[in-house]
Design a protein around this motif. Structure first.
Motif, PDB file in Angstrom:
ATOM      1  N   GLY A 184      13.177 -12.810   0.375  1.00 19.64           N
ATOM      2  CA  GLY A 184      12.898 -13.450   1.326  1.00 19.64           C
ATOM      3  C   GLY A 184      12.302 -11.618   1.756  1.00 19.64           C
ATOM      4  N   PRO A 185      11.967 -11.834   2.911  1.00 19.47           N
ATOM      5  CA  PRO A 185      11.639 -12.657   4.413  1.00 19.47           C
ATOM      6  C   PRO A 185      11.505 -13.838   3.930  1.00 19.47           C
ATOM      7  CG  PRO A 185      10.595 -11.305   4.411  1.00 19.47           C
ATOM      8  CD  PRO A 185      10.868 -10.498   2.664  1.00 19.47           C
ATOM      9  N   VAL A 186      11.344 -14.869   4.028  1.00 21.65           N
ATOM     10  CA  VAL A 186      10.549 -16.377   4.563  1.00 21.65           C
ATOM     11  C   VAL A 186       9.957 -16.313   5.881  1.00 21.65           C
ATOM     12  CG1 VAL A 186      10.085 -18.532   4.590  1.00 21.65           C
ATOM     13  CG2 VAL A 186      11.526 -17.496   2.631  1.00 21.65           C
ATOM     14  N   LEU A 187       9.118 -16.182   6.305  1.00 26.45           N
ATOM     15  CA  LEU A 187       8.931 -16.325   7.587  1.00 26.45           C
ATOM     16  C   LEU A 187       7.908 -17.525   8.658  1.00 26.45           C
ATOM     17  CD1 LEU A 187       6.148 -12.832   7.070  1.00 26.45           C
ATOM     18  CD2 LEU A 187       8.419 -13.212   8.075  1.00 26.45           C
ATOM     19  N   ARG A 188       8.135 -18.066   8.960  1.00 18.96           N
ATOM     20  CA  ARG A 188       8.270 -19.640   9.430  1.00 18.96           C
ATOM     21  C   ARG A 188       7.889 -20.420   8.925  1.00 18.96           C
ATOM     22  NH1 ARG A 188       5.518 -21.003  15.604  1.00 18.96           N
ATOM     23  NH2 ARG A 188       5.941 -22.962  15.330  1.00 18.96           N
ATOM     24  N   GLY A 189       8.624 -20.109   7.592  1.00 24.45           N
ATOM     25  CA  GLY A 189       8.193 -21.649   6.374  1.00 24.45           C
ATOM     26  C   GLY A 189       7.855 -21.011   5.211  1.00 24.45           C
ATOM     27  N   TRP A 190       7.109 -20.043   5.473  1.00 22.42           N
ATOM     28  CA  TRP A 190       6.395 -19.079   4.657  1.00 22.42           C
ATOM     29  C   TRP A 190       6.874 -17.994   4.018  1.00 22.42           C
ATOM     30  CZ3 TRP A 190       0.747 -20.572   4.220  1.00 22.42           C
ATOM     31  CH2 TRP A 190       0.771 -21.455   4.836  1.00 22.42           C
ATOM     32  N   ALA A 191       6.508 -18.256   2.446  1.00 21.18           N
ATOM     33  CA  ALA A 191       7.257 -17.361   1.288  1.00 21.18           C
ATOM     34  C   ALA A 191       6.176 -16.396   0.531  1.00 21.18           C
ATOM     35  CB  ALA A 191       7.924 -17.549   0.356  1.00 21.18           C
ATOM     36  N   MET A 192       6.731 -14.354   0.123  1.00 17.61           N
ATOM     37  CA  MET A 192       5.345 -14.324  -0.057  1.00 17.61           C
ATOM     38  C   MET A 192       5.378 -14.163  -1.459  1.00 17.61           C
ATOM     39  SD  MET A 192       4.993 -11.136   2.450  1.00 17.61           S
ATOM     40  CE  MET A 192       5.782 -11.912   3.778  1.00 17.61           C
ATOM     41  N   ILE A 193       4.802 -13.848  -2.043  1.00 11.02           N
ATOM     42  CA  ILE A 193       4.082 -12.758  -3.631  1.00 11.02           C
ATOM     43  C   ILE A 193       3.296 -11.307  -3.144  1.00 11.02           C
ATOM     44  CG2 ILE A 193       3.025 -13.362  -5.484  1.00 11.02           C
ATOM     45  CD1 ILE A 193       3.665 -16.403  -5.370  1.00 11.02           C
ATOM     46  N   LEU A 194       3.955 -10.537  -3.528  1.00 11.02           N
ATOM     47  CA  LEU A 194       3.171  -9.295  -3.341  1.00 11.02           C
ATOM     48  C   LEU A 194       2.845  -9.433  -5.339  1.00 11.02           C
ATOM     49  CD1 LEU A 194       6.171  -7.634  -2.765  1.00 11.02           C
ATOM     50  CD2 LEU A 194       4.467  -7.802  -1.284  1.00 11.02           C
ATOM     51  N   GLU A 195       1.150  -8.567  -4.986  1.00  8.05           N
ATOM     52  CA  GLU A 195       1.648  -8.556  -6.273  1.00  8.05           C
ATOM     53  C   GLU A 195       0.439  -6.681  -6.379  1.00  8.05           C
ATOM     54  OE1 GLU A 195      -3.730  -9.443  -8.078  1.00  8.05           O
ATOM     55  OE2 GLU A 195      -3.125 -10.693  -6.354  1.00  8.05           O
ATOM     56  N   VAL A 196       0.608  -6.298  -7.676  1.00  5.42           N
ATOM     57  CA  VAL A 196       0.833  -4.635  -7.315  1.00  5.42           C
ATOM     58  C   VAL A 196      -0.628  -4.672  -9.112  1.00  5.42           C
ATOM     59  CG1 VAL A 196       2.684  -4.157  -6.135  1.00  5.42           C
ATOM     60  CG2 VAL A 196       2.440  -4.696  -9.006  1.00  5.42           C
ATOM     61  N   GLU A 197      -0.604  -3.445  -9.806  1.00  6.51           N
ATOM     62  CA  GLU A 197      -0.835  -2.949 -10.438  1.00  6.51           C
ATOM     63  C   GLU A 197      -0.832  -1.517 -10.683  1.00  6.51           C
ATOM     64  OE1 GLU A 197      -5.726  -3.638 -11.188  1.00  6.51           O
ATOM     65  OE2 GLU A 197      -5.439  -4.898 -10.030  1.00  6.51           O
ATOM     66  N   ILE A 198      -1.050  -1.694 -11.951  1.00  8.47           N
ATOM     67  CA  ILE A 198      -0.313   0.379 -12.260  1.00  8.47           C
ATOM     68  C   ILE A 198      -1.159   1.199 -12.998  1.00  8.47           C
ATOM     69  CG2 ILE A 198       1.901  -0.367 -11.983  1.00  8.47           C
ATOM     70  CD1 ILE A 198       1.770  -0.248 -15.105  1.00  8.47           C
ATOM     71  N   GLU A 199      -0.778   2.511 -12.705  1.00  2.22           N
ATOM     72  CA  GLU A 199      -1.420   3.437 -13.657  1.00  2.22           C
ATOM     73  C   GLU A 199      -0.738   4.011 -14.703  1.00  2.22           C
ATOM     74  OE1 GLU A 199      -4.505   4.931 -10.894  1.00  2.22           O
ATOM     75  OE2 GLU A 199      -3.077   5.557 -10.120  1.00  2.22           O
ATOM     76  N   GLU A 200      -1.134   4.980 -15.190  1.00  2.00           N
ATOM     77  CA  GLU A 200       0.188   5.884 -16.740  1.00  2.00           C
ATOM     78  C   GLU A 200      -0.046   6.966 -15.666  1.00  2.00           C
ATOM     79  OE1 GLU A 200       1.205   4.467 -19.000  1.00  2.00           O
ATOM     80  OE2 GLU A 200      -0.110   2.792 -18.546  1.00  2.00           O
ATOM     81  N   SER A 201       1.042   7.150 -15.662  1.00  2.00           N
ATOM     82  CA  SER A 201       1.277   8.785 -15.108  1.00  2.00           C
ATOM     83  C   SER A 201       2.367   9.569 -16.363  1.00  2.00           C
ATOM     84  CB  SER A 201       2.599   8.595 -14.270  1.00  2.00           C
ATOM     85  OG  SER A 201       2.606   9.844 -13.472  1.00  2.00           O
ATOM     86  N   LYS A 202       3.651  10.019 -15.967  1.00  2.00           N
ATOM     87  CA  LYS A 202       3.545  10.402 -17.377  1.00  2.00           C
ATOM     88  C   LYS A 202       4.907   9.355 -18.047  1.00  2.00           C
ATOM     89  CE  LYS A 202       6.031  14.202 -14.863  1.00  2.00           C
ATOM     90  NZ  LYS A 202       7.012  15.110 -13.430  1.00  2.00           N
ATOM     91  N   SER A 203       5.294  10.252 -19.567  1.00  2.00           N
ATOM     92  CA  SER A 203       5.364   9.085 -20.465  1.00  2.00           C
ATOM     93  C   SER A 203       6.714   8.165 -20.100  1.00  2.00           C
ATOM     94  CB  SER A 203       5.235   9.794 -22.110  1.00  2.00           C
ATOM     95  OG  SER A 203       7.040  10.607 -21.888  1.00  2.00           O
ATOM     96  N   GLU A 204       7.310   8.935 -19.649  1.00  2.00           N
ATOM     97  CA  GLU A 204       8.243   7.735 -18.455  1.00  2.00           C
ATOM     98  C   GLU A 204       7.985   7.437 -17.344  1.00  2.00           C
ATOM     99  OE1 GLU A 204       8.786  11.466 -19.400  1.00  2.00           O
ATOM    100  OE2 GLU A 204       9.593  10.735 -21.728  1.00  2.00           O
TER     101      GLU A 204
END
Length: 361
Positions: A214-234
């Motif tokens: 969720g949320p589903v918007l008027r029948g439309w579902a959602m996928i988020l796309e992300v990428e990462i970059e390194e910061s500290k080791s943890e």
């Protein structure tokens, strides 16, 4: 066409503090050769089962995530793990990032039940996107988790358990989504009220796909796309990938009113386990988004552009609220394994086992 597989858990590791068995809340699964890694939505551990014959995964071992990650909720936290993925010697996991509304207890008087429906729980440990080194033990052949270890293929390189940088009691993902034009109105609504709720994680090279129940918007579902970059080791950070330097892209899919329960990459395609966003018995289906991995920009995918592969039966009538398909793993090149939350008694095996289903795709 489907067949059953037996999942045999060890009673020693299977009961949480509230007395709930791990088999009663399976939320996500991933298969790595002969190992099935699985999560339950009401604890802070991962479970590993090993294939013992053609129909059974057993030899249950439990891994306490507090040994590998810094969980803001403390010793008694509940991560609500809703997605697992594997890439480049790391096991990835994502929490629901959602609020939870209290359930009325039938044994309480009506006034108290009504008051419980007004209470909303916010657990800091649910705001987790993390990765943990996973290396095969050369002696046993089993995949094992490590807080830190040497890279198995690259000399002088170490792998570290790490997680997305925090932002107050939440994390950077919640911070950047807080002002999103589509998501902002839903961020303070509990997940099962069609509020913001993550279920599903898939990886493809540098891309990380996060499915929203969720949320589903008027029948439309959602996928988020992300990428990462390194910061500290943890820790790691989000990488700007969207328009105007945004840290995410949004893909909209018309899943005929359903939200996303699980995501899996098959070559260039994305398999989607879809079901009701709210707490009800409803259609659960598996879809294929063809050539999703070739998508470079934000997408809006209409229902005729999605292939509906099959429906998964769910509880109804006397079994209402049971057999809810929550997790989907790639069993082999032509099949997926489906695991269920709240299994029926018919699906349970003896004291500690449960049936999962294998479907041809």
């Amino acid at each position: 066409m489907k067949k059953h597989l037996n999942l045999e858990f060890n009673g020693k590791y299977s009961i949480n503090a509230a007395g709930k068995h791990v088999r009663d809340g399976l939320s996500t699964a991933i298969i790595l050769e002969d190992s099935l890694w699985i999560a339950c939505d009401e604890r802070s551990s991962l479970e590993r089962l090993t294939k013992t014959d053609k129909q059974t995964f057993g030899k249950h071992q439990s891994f306490d995530l507090k040994k590998y990650l810094e969980l803001p909720g403390g010793a008694d936290c509940e991560i609500d793990v809703e997605g697992l993925g594997f890439d480049d010697h790391y096991l990835w996991l994502v929490g629901s990032h959602s609020l939870a509304r209290k359930k009325p207890k039938k044994s309480d008087p009506p006034e108290k039940q009504i008051k419980r429906l007004a209470k909303v729980k916010d657990d800091p440990s649910r705001y987790l996107l993390a990765r943990i080194p996973m290396i095969r033990n050369r002696e046993t052949g089993e995949f094992e988790l490590h807080k830190s270890c040497a890279h198995p293929d690259i000399p002088n390189v170490k792998l570290h358990a790490s997680q997305l940088v925090s932002s107050g009691e939440k994390n950077k993902l919640m911070q950047v989504l807080a002002s999103d034009i589509h998501l902002k109105p839903f961020m303070q609504i509990p997940g099962k009220d069609n509020g913001f709720d993550i279920e599903g994680l898939a990886l493809s090279k540098e891309k990380i796909y996060i499915g929203l129940r969720g949320p589903v918007l008027r029948g439309w579902a959602m996928i988020l796309e992300v990428e990462i970059e390194e910061s500290k080791s943890e820790q790691f950070k989000l990488k700007p990938i969207g328009e105007d330097g945004k840290f995410y892209k949004k893909h909209f899919l018309h899943l005929e009113g359903m939200g996303i329960r699980e995501l899996r990459v098959v070559k260039n395609d994305l398999l989607i386990l879809a079901g009701p966003t709210m707490d009800l018995d409803g259609t659960i289906s598996v879809y294929r988004w063809k050539d999703a991995m070739k998508q470079q920009e934000a997408a809006i995918v209409h229902r005729k552009e999605l292939e509906r592969l099959f429906d998964v039966p769910h509880g109804s009538g006397e079994t209402s609220g049971q057999d809810k398909a929550e997790g989907m793993a790639l069993y082999d090149d032509n099949h997926v394994l489906i695991v269920f939350d709240s299994p029926t008694d018919k699906r349970k095996l003896s004291d500690n086992g449960v049936q999962a289903d294998v479907y041809k795709i």
